[in-house]
Design a protein around this motif. Structure first.
Motif, PDB file in Angstrom:
ATOM      1  N   VAL A   1      76.771   8.212  41.281  1.00  0.00           N
ATOM      2  CA  VAL A   1      77.940   8.960  41.726  1.00  0.00           C
ATOM      3  C   VAL A   1      78.307   9.945  40.622  1.00  0.00           C
ATOM      4  CG1 VAL A   1      78.830   7.117  43.191  1.00  0.00           C
ATOM      5  CG2 VAL A   1      79.481   7.175  40.790  1.00  0.00           C
ATOM      6  N   GLY A   2      79.056  10.987  40.994  1.00  0.00           N
ATOM      7  CA  GLY A   2      79.389  12.001  39.999  1.00  0.00           C
ATOM      8  C   GLY A   2      78.166  12.844  39.690  1.00  0.00           C
ATOM      9  N   LYS A   3      77.777  12.851  38.428  1.00  0.00           N
ATOM     10  CA  LYS A   3      76.574  13.574  38.000  1.00  0.00           C
ATOM     11  C   LYS A   3      75.349  12.824  38.514  1.00  0.00           C
ATOM     12  CE  LYS A   3      73.887  16.198  35.359  1.00  0.00           C
ATOM     13  NZ  LYS A   3      73.399  17.509  35.806  1.00  0.00           N
ATOM     14  N   ARG A   4      74.656  13.398  39.513  1.00  0.00           N
ATOM     15  CA  ARG A   4      73.565  12.703  40.188  1.00  0.00           C
ATOM     16  C   ARG A   4      72.196  13.344  39.972  1.00  0.00           C
ATOM     17  NH1 ARG A   4      77.244  14.081  43.769  1.00  0.00           N
ATOM     18  NH2 ARG A   4      75.814  15.297  45.066  1.00  0.00           N
ATOM     19  N   HIS A   5      72.186  14.562  39.457  1.00  0.00           N
ATOM     20  CA  HIS A   5      70.955  15.320  39.388  1.00  0.00           C
ATOM     21  C   HIS A   5      70.625  15.689  37.945  1.00  0.00           C
ATOM     22  CE1 HIS A   5      72.751  16.040  43.433  1.00  0.00           C
ATOM     23  NE2 HIS A   5      71.532  15.702  43.800  1.00  0.00           N
ATOM     24  N   PRO A   6      69.396  16.085  37.672  1.00  0.00           N
ATOM     25  CA  PRO A   6      68.971  16.291  36.277  1.00  0.00           C
ATOM     26  C   PRO A   6      69.538  17.558  35.651  1.00  0.00           C
ATOM     27  CG  PRO A   6      67.181  16.815  37.780  1.00  0.00           C
ATOM     28  CD  PRO A   6      68.261  16.221  38.619  1.00  0.00           C
ATOM     29  N   THR A   7      69.517  17.561  34.330  1.00  0.00           N
ATOM     30  CA  THR A   7      69.842  18.741  33.532  1.00  0.00           C
ATOM     31  C   THR A   7      68.548  19.240  32.896  1.00  0.00           C
ATOM     32  OG1 THR A   7      72.095  17.973  33.065  1.00  0.00           O
ATOM     33  CG2 THR A   7      71.151  19.608  31.559  1.00  0.00           C
ATOM     34  N   ILE A   8      68.166  20.467  33.208  1.00  0.00           N
ATOM     35  CA  ILE A   8      66.912  21.036  32.744  1.00  0.00           C
ATOM     36  C   ILE A   8      67.198  21.996  31.593  1.00  0.00           C
ATOM     37  CG2 ILE A   8      64.816  22.259  33.425  1.00  0.00           C
ATOM     38  CD1 ILE A   8      65.265  19.632  34.919  1.00  0.00           C
TER      39      ILE A   8
ATOM     40  N   GLY B   1      76.720  24.207  44.394  1.00  0.00           N
ATOM     41  CA  GLY B   1      77.334  23.633  43.208  1.00  0.00           C
ATOM     42  C   GLY B   1      76.415  23.595  41.996  1.00  0.00           C
ATOM     43  N   ALA B   2      75.114  23.818  42.183  1.00  0.00           N
ATOM     44  CA  ALA B   2      74.168  23.775  41.065  1.00  0.00           C
ATOM     45  C   ALA B   2      74.443  24.912  40.093  1.00  0.00           C
ATOM     46  CB  ALA B   2      72.737  23.863  41.589  1.00  0.00           C
TER      47      ALA B   2
ATOM     48  N   VAL C   1      61.862  15.512  39.954  1.00  0.00           N
ATOM     49  CA  VAL C   1      62.680  15.114  38.806  1.00  0.00           C
ATOM     50  C   VAL C   1      63.954  14.533  39.388  1.00  0.00           C
ATOM     51  CG1 VAL C   1      63.713  15.848  36.637  1.00  0.00           C
ATOM     52  CG2 VAL C   1      61.681  17.023  37.495  1.00  0.00           C
ATOM     53  N   LEU C   2      64.102  13.207  39.279  1.00  0.00           N
ATOM     54  CA  LEU C   2      65.131  12.502  40.035  1.00  0.00           C
ATOM     55  C   LEU C   2      66.032  11.688  39.116  1.00  0.00           C
ATOM     56  CD1 LEU C   2      62.791  11.119  42.864  1.00  0.00           C
ATOM     57  CD2 LEU C   2      64.037  13.289  42.837  1.00  0.00           C
ATOM     58  N   GLY C   3      67.316  12.028  39.106  1.00  0.00           N
ATOM     59  CA  GLY C   3      68.274  11.237  38.346  1.00  0.00           C
ATOM     60  C   GLY C   3      69.101  12.085  37.403  1.00  0.00           C
ATOM     61  N   PRO C   4      70.221  11.515  36.896  1.00  0.00           N
ATOM     62  CA  PRO C   4      71.154  12.255  36.044  1.00  0.00           C
ATOM     63  C   PRO C   4      70.788  12.183  34.566  1.00  0.00           C
ATOM     64  CG  PRO C   4      72.086  10.133  36.583  1.00  0.00           C
ATOM     65  CD  PRO C   4      70.752  10.196  37.284  1.00  0.00           C
ATOM     66  N   PHE C   5      69.639  12.687  34.194  1.00  0.00           N
ATOM     67  CA  PHE C   5      69.193  12.662  32.805  1.00  0.00           C
ATOM     68  C   PHE C   5      68.830  14.080  32.373  1.00  0.00           C
ATOM     69  CE2 PHE C   5      65.691  11.570  35.618  1.00  0.00           C
ATOM     70  CZ  PHE C   5      64.762  12.545  35.305  1.00  0.00           C
ATOM     71  N   THR C   6      68.433  14.223  31.122  1.00  0.00           N
ATOM     72  CA  THR C   6      68.150  15.538  30.550  1.00  0.00           C
ATOM     73  C   THR C   6      66.655  15.722  30.316  1.00  0.00           C
ATOM     74  OG1 THR C   6      70.308  15.624  29.457  1.00  0.00           O
ATOM     75  CG2 THR C   6      68.586  17.065  28.583  1.00  0.00           C
ATOM     76  N   VAL C   7      66.146  16.867  30.714  1.00  0.00           N
ATOM     77  CA  VAL C   7      64.784  17.291  30.378  1.00  0.00           C
ATOM     78  C   VAL C   7      64.919  18.344  29.285  1.00  0.00           C
ATOM     79  CG1 VAL C   7      62.699  18.418  31.225  1.00  0.00           C
ATOM     80  CG2 VAL C   7      63.913  16.799  32.690  1.00  0.00           C
TER      81      VAL C   7
ATOM     82  N   MET D   1      58.532  27.859  48.500  1.00  0.00           N
ATOM     83  CA  MET D   1      58.713  27.070  49.724  1.00  0.00           C
ATOM     84  C   MET D   1      58.852  25.583  49.404  1.00  0.00           C
ATOM     85  SD  MET D   1      59.051  27.110  52.973  1.00  0.00           S
ATOM     86  CE  MET D   1      58.542  28.776  53.405  1.00  0.00           C
ATOM     87  N   GLY D   2      59.902  24.969  49.936  1.00  0.00           N
ATOM     88  CA  GLY D   2      60.095  23.534  49.749  1.00  0.00           C
ATOM     89  C   GLY D   2      60.838  23.140  48.493  1.00  0.00           C
ATOM     90  N   VAL D   3      61.289  24.092  47.695  1.00  0.00           N
ATOM     91  CA  VAL D   3      62.046  23.756  46.487  1.00  0.00           C
ATOM     92  C   VAL D   3      63.449  23.287  46.879  1.00  0.00           C
ATOM     93  CG1 VAL D   3      63.163  24.735  44.434  1.00  0.00           C
ATOM     94  CG2 VAL D   3      60.780  25.260  44.930  1.00  0.00           C
ATOM     95  N   VAL D   4      63.895  22.185  46.262  1.00  0.00           N
ATOM     96  CA  VAL D   4      65.231  21.629  46.518  1.00  0.00           C
ATOM     97  C   VAL D   4      65.924  21.401  45.185  1.00  0.00           C
ATOM     98  CG1 VAL D   4      66.543  19.724  47.496  1.00  0.00           C
ATOM     99  CG2 VAL D   4      64.468  20.505  48.643  1.00  0.00           C
ATOM    100  N   ILE D   5      67.127  21.928  45.040  1.00  0.00           N
ATOM    101  CA  ILE D   5      67.914  21.768  43.818  1.00  0.00           C
ATOM    102  C   ILE D   5      69.274  21.204  44.216  1.00  0.00           C
ATOM    103  CG2 ILE D   5      68.949  22.944  41.844  1.00  0.00           C
ATOM    104  CD1 ILE D   5      66.761  25.057  42.077  1.00  0.00           C
ATOM    105  N   GLY D   6      69.613  20.041  43.680  1.00  0.00           N
ATOM    106  CA  GLY D   6      70.812  19.325  44.097  1.00  0.00           C
ATOM    107  C   GLY D   6      72.108  19.869  43.527  1.00  0.00           C
ATOM    108  N   GLU D   7      73.202  19.311  44.028  1.00  0.00           N
ATOM    109  CA  GLU D   7      74.544  19.824  43.734  1.00  0.00           C
ATOM    110  C   GLU D   7      74.890  19.806  42.256  1.00  0.00           C
ATOM    111  OE1 GLU D   7      79.237  18.731  44.724  1.00  0.00           O
ATOM    112  OE2 GLU D   7      77.603  17.555  45.612  1.00  0.00           O
ATOM    113  N   THR D   8      74.606  18.718  41.558  1.00  0.00           N
ATOM    114  CA  THR D   8      75.026  18.604  40.164  1.00  0.00           C
ATOM    115  C   THR D   8      73.908  18.935  39.187  1.00  0.00           C
ATOM    116  OG1 THR D   8      74.507  16.220  40.144  1.00  0.00           O
ATOM    117  CG2 THR D   8      76.748  16.857  40.753  1.00  0.00           C
ATOM    118  N   ALA D   9      72.830  19.544  39.684  1.00  0.00           N
ATOM    119  CA  ALA D   9      71.741  19.957  38.797  1.00  0.00           C
ATOM    120  C   ALA D   9      72.209  21.098  37.899  1.00  0.00           C
ATOM    121  CB  ALA D   9      70.525  20.381  39.610  1.00  0.00           C
TER     122      ALA D   9
END
Length: 239
Positions: free
Chosen positions: A113-120, A71-72, A132-138, A84-92
């Motif tokens: 809930v909903g938008k849970r991951h960051p926007t890069i 979904g990312a 980078v943890l949370g639904p905010f913008t970088v 190795m070890g990189v994780v990118i969440g569903e709503t990123a």
């Protein structure tokens, strides 16, 4: 699925000095393979074939060590160095020409809930082991140091280090290219410790004088760390 092929290859060739040819990138680079497979998985996800998309995603994780939820949303030119070890969440959401080093997590805090991951944004560099943890913008052009933990929004063209992440530099202009320097980053904790060390050394010199001596006669009266000067500066500030 195919329109970003060239930009994905060029991203590796431009930002990895070890990459020699496009054929080598296509055949040997796990990050390129992970990004290409994610684009297929994302197409399946957006066309309501979510189980098949997750199967592709999990197979990619086993093959490359890189876990990207189907979904990312990923822009063109993403380069995951080693990976190795990189994780990118569903709503990123990841912009164009972003560089991630090994061990990076673009995740959630577990309470949203909903938008849970960051926007890069575009042209962002995230160092090895950073979180980078949370639904905010970088913002665009941001550089995040290795092992930093970023929990809140970052303005464009800033440099973030530490745990929790602190903005230690914010440029006023856009860099021409992505700044991949992960060594020469400011260290405010180190600077503060060095300042305290100088003050302690000055106090020790004052205490170790073996004969009575007025401050006016001290050879270090003009030193920046002189206690008398600091007291006078503090008194002027209070006034």
């Amino acid at each position: 699925m195919f329109k970003h092929w060239r930009s994905d290859v060029e991203a590796v060739l431009t930002r990895d000095p070890a990459a020699r040819t496009a054929l080598e990138v296509i055949l040997c680079y796990p990050s390129f393979r992970a990004v290409r497979r994610h684009r297929r998985a994302h197409w399946l996800w957006t066309h309501n074939m979510k189980l098949l998309a997750r199967i592709v995603s999990q197979r990619t994780r086993r093959i490359t060590g890189i876990e990207i939820h189907p979904g990312a949303q990923i822009g063109k030119g993403l380069f995951i160095d080693h990976g190795m070890g990189v994780v990118i969440g569903e709503t990123a959401q990841i912009g164009d020409d972003v560089t991630l080093y090994q061990g990076v997590t673009l995740g959630g805090t577990g309470k949203d809930v909903g938008k849970r991951h960051p926007t890069i944004g575009n042209n962002v560099v995230i160092g090895a082991g950073a979180r980078v943890l949370g639904p905010f913008t970088v913002g665009d052009g941001v550089k995040i140091g290795a092992s930093a933990v970023v929990l809140k929004e970052v303005p464009p063209y800033a440099t973030v280090v530490g745990n929790p992440g602190r903005i230690v530099r914010q440029a006023g202009k856009k860099p021409a290219n992505a700044d991949l320097d992960q060594v020469n980053l400011p260290d405010p904790v180190k600077e503060r410790i060095e300042s305290l060390t100088r003050r302690v050394e000055q106090m020790e010199k004052c205490l170790q004088r073996r004969i009575p001596q007025e401050c006016e006669d001290c050879q270090q009266e003009c030193c920046d760390d002189c206690l008398k000067n600091r007291k006078e500066e503090q008194k002027d500030e209070d006034l």
